[in-house]
Design a protein around this motif. Structure first.
Motif, PDB file in Angstrom:
ATOM      1  N   ALA A  48       0.833  -1.211   0.000  1.00 30.48           N
ATOM      2  CA  ALA A  48       0.000   0.000   0.000  1.00 30.48           C
ATOM      3  C   ALA A  48       0.864   1.256   0.000  1.00 30.48           C
ATOM      4  CB  ALA A  48      -0.930  -0.002   1.204  1.00 30.48           C
ATOM      5  N   LYS A  52       0.684   3.854  -3.002  1.00 29.99           N
ATOM      6  CA  LYS A  52       0.142   5.182  -2.688  1.00 29.99           C
ATOM      7  C   LYS A  52       1.231   6.220  -2.427  1.00 29.99           C
ATOM      8  CE  LYS A  52      -4.121   3.835  -2.783  1.00 29.99           C
ATOM      9  NZ  LYS A  52      -4.999   4.267  -3.839  1.00 29.99           N
ATOM     10  N   ARG A  53       2.472   5.906  -2.775  1.00 26.31           N
ATOM     11  CA  ARG A  53       3.588   6.798  -2.457  1.00 26.31           C
ATOM     12  C   ARG A  53       3.409   8.205  -3.020  1.00 26.31           C
ATOM     13  NH1 ARG A  53       5.164   3.174  -6.250  1.00 26.31           N
ATOM     14  NH2 ARG A  53       6.129   3.974  -8.147  1.00 26.31           N
ATOM     15  N   THR A  55       0.811   9.911  -3.008  1.00 27.12           N
ATOM     16  CA  THR A  55      -0.145  10.693  -2.218  1.00 27.12           C
ATOM     17  C   THR A  55       0.507  11.320  -0.988  1.00 27.12           C
ATOM     18  OG1 THR A  55      -0.869   8.837  -0.833  1.00 27.12           O
ATOM     19  CG2 THR A  55      -2.024   9.190  -2.942  1.00 27.12           C
ATOM     20  N   TRP A  56       1.744  10.909  -0.679  1.00 29.95           N
ATOM     21  CA  TRP A  56       2.425  11.468   0.501  1.00 29.95           C
ATOM     22  C   TRP A  56       2.820  12.917   0.223  1.00 29.95           C
ATOM     23  CZ3 TRP A  56       7.960  12.366   1.070  1.00 29.95           C
ATOM     24  CH2 TRP A  56       8.290  12.871   2.322  1.00 29.95           C
ATOM     25  N   ILE A  69      -1.324   4.310   7.410  1.00 28.92           N
ATOM     26  CA  ILE A  69      -1.602   3.206   6.482  1.00 28.92           C
ATOM     27  C   ILE A  69      -1.555   1.874   7.232  1.00 28.92           C
ATOM     28  CG2 ILE A  69      -0.709   1.923   4.486  1.00 28.92           C
ATOM     29  CD1 ILE A  69       0.146   4.661   3.320  1.00 28.92           C
TER      30      ILE A  69
END
Length: 174
Positions: A48, A52-53, A55-56, A69
């Motif tokens: 995850a 989703k990196r 979105t950081w 997460i």
């Protein structure tokens, strides 16, 4: 994380390996079946984070983002299992521990930042800013004059601030 986002595969691999080492005990202590599913949750969390990196937000805490997460993966797992966890009363003190895994991650992040300083300066900052000693006490402990200790702390913190300040933000010059 930043180097990984910039395409540094080795840095990304190190980040995921380090995260995995912190996530395993986090999940083992929170699973109520002896942690049999801990490794699966570690892998789900790392996938995850990888997926989703983008979105950081680099202006926010990476540790907080990653632990959120992990927490959501744990909650999802417990919901899938359909059980409410229970603990024997003797183990209740562990539920109210003063320090959490998240605290450990923050301490590790701080340790990596301070490790950039020479040992003598790092120990001076740790004593004054983390352990609560006065500048005079820390100066005496590390063989500095009071003035030299104040200057060393100021310059060290200014150096760290310049290194970790977000791009485009002015660094406080005082």
């Amino acid at each position: 994380m930043l180097r990984g986002l910039d395409g540094d595969a080795a840095a990304w691999r190190v980040l995921l390996t380090d995260l995995g080492a912190h996530l395993r005990p986090y999940f083992r202590t929170r699973l109520f079946d002896g942690g049999a599913d801990a490794e699966d949750l570690v892998q789900e969390t790392l996938i995850a984070i990888h997926a989703k990196r983008a979105t950081w937000d680099p202006f926010q805490s990476f540790s907080g983002w990653a632990w959120a997460i992990a927490h959501h993966k744990l909650v999802d797992h417990l919901r899938r299992r359909g059980r409410r966890p229970t603990h024997p009363l003797e183990e209740a003190s562990a539920l109210f521990a003063d320090h959490t895994v998240e605290d450990g991650a923050t301490k590790a992040d701080l340790g990596r930042c301070l490790a950039l300083l020479p040992a003598r300066q790092r120990k001076l900052i740790e004593d004054v800013r983390l352990k609560g000693l006065s500048v005079a006490e820390a100066a005496e402990r590390h063989g500095y004059s009071l003035t030299a200790a104040k200057v060393s702390i100021h310059r060290s913190l200014k150096s760290l601030n310049a290194r970790f300040a977000p791009a485009g933000e002015a660094v406080d010059e005082d």
